[in-house]
Design an enzyme around this catalytic site. Structure first.
Site, PDB file in Angstrom:
ATOM      1  N   TYR A   1      -2.225  -0.706  10.456  1.00 32.63           N
ATOM      2  CA  TYR A   1      -2.251  -1.022   9.017  1.00 32.63           C
ATOM      3  C   TYR A   1      -0.942  -0.614   8.339  1.00 32.63           C
ATOM      4  CZ  TYR A   1      -3.867  -1.172   4.165  1.00 32.63           C
ATOM      5  OH  TYR A   1      -3.992  -1.447   2.824  1.00 32.63           O
TER       6      TYR A   1
ATOM      7  N   SER B   1       0.851  -1.187   0.000  1.00 33.22           N
ATOM      8  CA  SER B   1       0.000   0.000   0.000  1.00 33.22           C
ATOM      9  C   SER B   1       0.887   1.238   0.000  1.00 33.22           C
ATOM     10  CB  SER B   1      -0.873  -0.008   1.268  1.00 33.22           C
ATOM     11  OG  SER B   1      -1.522   1.223   1.465  1.00 33.22           O
TER      12      SER B   1
END
Length: 236
Positions: A132, A119
């Protein structure tokens, strides 16, 4: 991958969702094998059975895409141990451990490609994103380290690093950020898109096309890269 003629194994926890995806794939190309196998990637036995069944059904594994993931956590003062473990176990541990099994099968073939879903959060930190972001930084580091080892066996390893994507998970992330900022989903989406030079978030198809490219021989000398899909918002 189905459009390009590959036999594929698709896996996840939700059988109904997988079967619907299989039907979509068969509409695109009914000449390939699309094998559905439900699995719990946090479970060792389930991972081993998945790999064995994939090989038995579709033959040698030449490509692996690690796309299982979950968002979660918040600021450090609100982060619980259970949230942290849940995010790290699925986003990072299951990726490494499933790859380990598939990699063992790929090495004797001296052929293969692995793509991990990281990501933009695996390249830079953002507010209220500790669990995350840490998990995706770990995936990025794993990608680079394995890439150096794997290329000795003619196996290419890379990562894809999208920003917001127009998926259920992406929309939920935008919605959660909006709630923290006292904004509606629509208001937060507008803020997000105004901060992207292209003026929009990415589509799932754009991410998929990037993955297919990295799996293909066209990307033959791309090793250990983290391919950003940011609409111009992250450049380096």
């Amino acid at each position: 991958m189905v459009r390009s003629g590959a036999n594929v194994t698709i896996t996840g926890r939700r059988e109904e969702k997988l079967n619907n995806l299989k039907k979509e794939c068969e509409k695109l190309n009914d000449s390939v094998e699309v094998y559905v196998h439900t699995a719990e990637l946090n479970d060792e036995e389930s991972r081993r059975y998945l790999v064995d069944e994939a090989i038995q059904t579709n033959g040698a594994i030449t490509g692996l895409v690690n796309s299982a993931g979950v968002v979660g956590g918040g600021t450090l003062d609100n982060l619980t141990e259970d949230e942290l473990r849940n995010v790290m176990e699925l986003n990072y541990f299951s990726t490494v451990l499933l790859t380990q099994l598939a990699y063992e099968k790929m090495k004797p073939q001296s052929e293969g490609a692995i793509v991990n879903l990281s990501s933009l959060s695996g390249l830079r930190g953002t507010h209220a994103n500790i669990a995350y972001s840490a998990s995706k930084f770990a995936v990025t580091g794993f990608t680079q380290s394995l890439a150096i080892e794997a290329i000795e066996h003619n196996i290419r390893v890379n990562a894809v690093c999208p920003g917001y994507v127009d998926t259920e998970m992406g929309r939920e992330s935008i919605r959660s950020k909006g709630e923290r900022n006292n904004r509606s989903f629509e208001e937060q989406l507008k803020v997000a898109e105004e901060g992207i030079p292209s003026g929009r978030i990415s589509t799932a198809e754009e991410v998929a096309n990037t993955i297919v490219f990295l799996l293909s021989e066209t990307a033959g000398n791309i090793i250990g890269e983290s391919m950003k899909i940011s609409g111009g918002s992250v450049m380096r």
